[in-house]
Design an enzyme around this catalytic site. Structure first.
Site, mmCIF file in Angstrom:
data_model
loop_
_atom_site.group_PDB
_atom_site.id
_atom_site.type_symbol
_atom_site.label_atom_id
_atom_site.label_comp_id
_atom_site.label_asym_id
_atom_site.label_seq_id
_atom_site.Cartn_x
_atom_site.Cartn_y
_atom_site.Cartn_z
ATOM 1 N NE ARG A 1 4.013 -1.974 -5.974
ATOM 2 C CZ ARG A 1 3.197 -1.874 -5.334
ATOM 3 N NH1 ARG A 1 3.678 -2.380 -3.893
ATOM 4 N NH2 ARG A 1 1.952 -2.040 -4.993
ATOM 5 C CE1 TYR B 1 3.377 11.453 -6.921
ATOM 6 C CE2 TYR B 1 3.230 12.305 -4.906
ATOM 7 C CZ TYR B 1 4.091 11.801 -5.887
ATOM 8 O OH TYR B 1 5.528 12.108 -6.030
ATOM 9 N N GLY C 1 5.030 5.844 1.757
ATOM 10 C CA GLY C 1 4.272 5.125 1.044
ATOM 11 C C GLY C 1 2.872 4.534 1.869
ATOM 12 C CB ALA C 2 1.262 3.946 3.930
ATOM 13 N N GLY D 1 10.454 6.858 -1.562
ATOM 14 C CA GLY D 1 10.848 5.263 -1.699
ATOM 15 C C GLY D 1 11.344 4.718 -0.396
ATOM 16 N NE ARG E 1 9.748 0.988 -7.591
ATOM 17 C CZ ARG E 1 10.975 2.005 -7.277
ATOM 18 N NH1 ARG E 1 11.433 2.358 -6.305
ATOM 19 N NH2 ARG E 1 11.928 0.936 -7.270
ATOM 20 C CG ASP F 1 5.499 14.140 -1.005
ATOM 21 O OD1 ASP F 1 6.465 15.426 -0.808
ATOM 22 O OD2 ASP F 1 6.126 12.830 -1.830
HETATM 23 N N1 LIG Z 1 9.433 12.905 -6.293
HETATM 24 C C1 LIG Z 1 9.614 11.499 -6.995
HETATM 25 O O1 LIG Z 1 10.236 11.716 -8.042
HETATM 26 C C2 LIG Z 1 8.681 10.796 -5.850
HETATM 27 C C3 LIG Z 1 8.686 9.314 -6.484
HETATM 28 C C4 LIG Z 1 8.148 8.701 -5.604
HETATM 29 C C5 LIG Z 1 7.698 8.322 -4.696
HETATM 30 N N2 LIG Z 1 7.994 10.058 -4.132
HETATM 31 C C6 LIG Z 1 6.795 10.441 -2.730
HETATM 32 O O2 LIG Z 1 7.659 8.933 -1.372
HETATM 33 C C7 LIG Z 1 6.596 7.924 -0.830
HETATM 34 C C8 LIG Z 1 6.912 7.271 -1.053
HETATM 35 O O3 LIG Z 1 6.879 6.288 -1.948
HETATM 36 P P1 LIG Z 1 6.501 5.080 -2.053
HETATM 37 O O4 LIG Z 1 4.760 5.051 -2.630
HETATM 38 O O5 LIG Z 1 6.799 5.493 -3.927
HETATM 39 O O6 LIG Z 1 7.096 3.515 -2.079
HETATM 40 P P2 LIG Z 1 7.175 3.323 -0.923
HETATM 41 O O7 LIG Z 1 7.383 4.124 0.301
HETATM 42 O O8 LIG Z 1 8.619 2.484 -1.442
HETATM 43 O O9 LIG Z 1 6.254 1.920 -0.874
HETATM 44 C C9 LIG Z 1 5.454 1.742 -0.483
HETATM 45 C C10 LIG Z 1 4.822 0.669 -0.887
HETATM 46 O O10 LIG Z 1 4.577 0.243 0.345
HETATM 47 C C11 LIG Z 1 4.167 -0.866 0.622
HETATM 48 N N3 LIG Z 1 3.580 -0.544 2.307
HETATM 49 C C12 LIG Z 1 3.875 0.608 3.119
HETATM 50 N N4 LIG Z 1 3.097 0.048 4.695
HETATM 51 C C13 LIG Z 1 3.528 -1.613 4.738
HETATM 52 C C14 LIG Z 1 3.499 -2.273 5.581
HETATM 53 N N5 LIG Z 1 3.073 -1.784 6.797
HETATM 54 N N6 LIG Z 1 3.373 -3.651 5.207
HETATM 55 C C15 LIG Z 1 3.414 -3.894 3.650
HETATM 56 N N7 LIG Z 1 3.356 -3.061 2.970
HETATM 57 C C16 LIG Z 1 3.817 -1.939 3.295
HETATM 58 C C17 LIG Z 1 2.729 -0.531 -0.034
HETATM 59 O O11 LIG Z 1 2.092 -1.521 -1.124
HETATM 60 P P3 LIG Z 1 0.680 -1.689 -1.309
HETATM 61 O O12 LIG Z 1 -0.576 -1.128 -1.022
HETATM 62 O O13 LIG Z 1 0.850 -2.387 -2.452
HETATM 63 O O14 LIG Z 1 0.722 -2.622 -0.640
HETATM 64 C C18 LIG Z 1 2.895 1.140 -0.393
HETATM 65 O O15 LIG Z 1 2.227 1.802 -1.330
HETATM 66 C C19 LIG Z 1 5.166 7.817 -2.405
HETATM 67 O O16 LIG Z 1 3.782 8.447 -1.735
HETATM 68 C C20 LIG Z 1 5.846 9.515 -2.921
HETATM 69 O O17 LIG Z 1 5.279 10.581 -1.521
HETATM 70 C C21 LIG Z 1 7.919 10.707 -5.013
#
Ligand SMILES: NC(=O)c1ccc[n+]([C@@H]2O[C@H](COP(=O)([O-])OP(=O)(O)OC[C@H]3O[C@@H](n4cnc5c(N)ncnc54)[C@H](OP(=O)(O)O)[C@@H]3O)[C@@H](O)[C@H]2O)c1
Length: 337
Positions: free
Chosen positions: A226, A57, A278-279, A203, A207, A52
């Site tokens: 954050r 982004y 997210g990674a 998410g 996050r 995604d």
């Molecule tokens: N449609 C929308 O409006 C919308 C809004 C938000 C997100 N999204 C989508 O959803 C995806 C996921 O959400 P998100 O990226 O906001 O957040 P998330 O998946 O809740 O968290 C991602 C963060 O968690 C940490 N993380 C990931 N794996 C880890 C591990 N194994 N150990 C420790 N920390 C870990 C990393 O932070 P660090 O790298 O800082 O350590 C990573 O950047 C996004 O990338 C995007 O594609 C869409």
């Protein structure tokens, strides 16, 4: 890897999708190209096939890196989900689903992603200044042209989805959903179930709060969102961290799993859901398989709710992320200016 069928997408989708917002750098304190590409490769090597992204982004950067990472043999079998309808041209992020904006973004995304078809094309945020009927018709036209396969909506209410669906077939929705952000259970999730929509839950790790790696001492760099996320401010941060610790010990005792695996498994056991994880570094996707091949029973679901109700005192959602409504004016002919 568990998979799920999205009607209209030729291959089954992995139930964990890679989220690439952080890979774009913007609002995550920057990113590094070779690590980003290795992360995408590591995720695919572990069985993920859905990725995604969005034009906003990193203002094209995330899509470019996805295109680069999938070039050279990995595009086939991959499901690319990207988005449309945010405009950053003025220096502010504004919702813009005018027909001209949709068309120009589509062509830009295809170029950056180095592909001739986008598998899941999602309107990023509802733009009430564009007639939803027109937006839906534009996306249906892209589908007839073979430039997208299925249509998705992100951050839409059931009422808004209802209006959109009068003029287009909807396959997926993308709302925020994780153990700490459950607003959609009231209306969006039941709506998805009723209409057979696959949910791409964003998410998944809240996050990072559900990763088990965040402590009260953590400091975020640069423009990391954050720094302003209300969940990451005290005293709330303390409540969420306490919940994460208790969930971790529950998961270890009951299943021999970490809180991160529990958070993803919990999502997968709530419906026709794909968890967007997210990674931006390859080691972050290493624990991916820990969430596969087991299930939470009703008793575990109840215990989890109990932990959450005892620890989260002042709940807050991800509303801080919403871009402001557009200031364009909807004219009587459905065009906006
Ligand atoms: N449609 C929308 O409006 C919308 C809004 C938000 C997100 N999204 C989508 O959803 C995806 C996921 O959400 P998100 O990226 O906001 O957040 P998330 O998946 O809740 O968290 C991602 C963060 O968690 C940490 N993380 C990931 N794996 C880890 C591990 N194994 N150990 C420790 N920390 C870990 C990393 O932070 P660090 O790298 O800082 O350590 C990573 O950047 C996004 O990338 C995007 O594609 C869409």
């Amino acid at each position: 890897m568990e998979t799920i069928k999205i009607p209209g997408v030729p291959v089954n989708a992995s139930r964990i999708g890679l989220g690439t917002w952080a890979i774009g750098g913007w609002m995550w304190g920057g990113t590094e190209e070779s690590e980003a590409i290795s992360t995408i490769h590591a995720a695919f090597d572990k069985g993920i096939n859905l990725i995604d992204t969005a034009p906003v982004y990193g203002f094209g950067r995330s899509e470019e890196l996805v295109g680069k990472a999938l070039a050279g043999g990995r595009r086939e079998g991959a499901i690319i989900a990207t988005k449309v309808g945010l405009d950053w041209g003025s220096g502010k992020i504004l919702r813009n689903s005018s027909p001209a904006r949709l068309r120009s973004e589509l062509e830009d995304s295809l170029r950056r992603l180095k592909t001739d078809v986008i598998d899941i094309y999602q309107v990023h945020w509802p733009d009430e200044t564009a007639a939803f009927e027109e937006t839906a018709k534009s996306l249906e036209a892209f589908r007839r042209e073979g430039k997208i396969r299925v249509i998705g909506l992100s951050n839409f209410s059931p009422e808004q989805m209802g209006r959109f669906r009068k003029s287009a077939t909807l396959a997926t929705i993308q709302p925020p959903y994780n153990l700490f952000e459950r607003e959609i259970e009231k209306d969006v999730l039941p709506y998805a179930e009723k209409h057979g929509l696959v949910v791409l839950a964003y998410g998944a790790l809240c996050r990072g709060l559900l990763s088990g790696k965040i402590t009260a001492k953590i400091e975020f760099k640069g423009d990391d969102l954050r720094k302003v996320d209300p969940k990451f401010q005290q005293p709330r941060l303390g409540h969420y961290l306490e919940a994460a610790v208790l969930l971790d010990s529950f998961a270890r005792k009951r299943y021999g799993k970490s809180v991160l695996a529990l958070a993803v498994r919990w999502l997968l056991d709530r419906g026709k859901i794909i968890a967007l994880w997210g990674a931006r570094r390859p080691e972050q996707v290493a624990p991916l398989n820990e969430a596969m091949g087991w299930k939470l029973d009703a008793d575990a679901m109840r215990e989890i709710d109990q932990i959450l109700s005892e620890t989260i005192k002042d709940e807050v959602g991800p509303e801080f992320m919403a871009p402001p409504p557009s200031t364009r004016v909807l004219q009587t002919n459905g065009e906006s200016s």
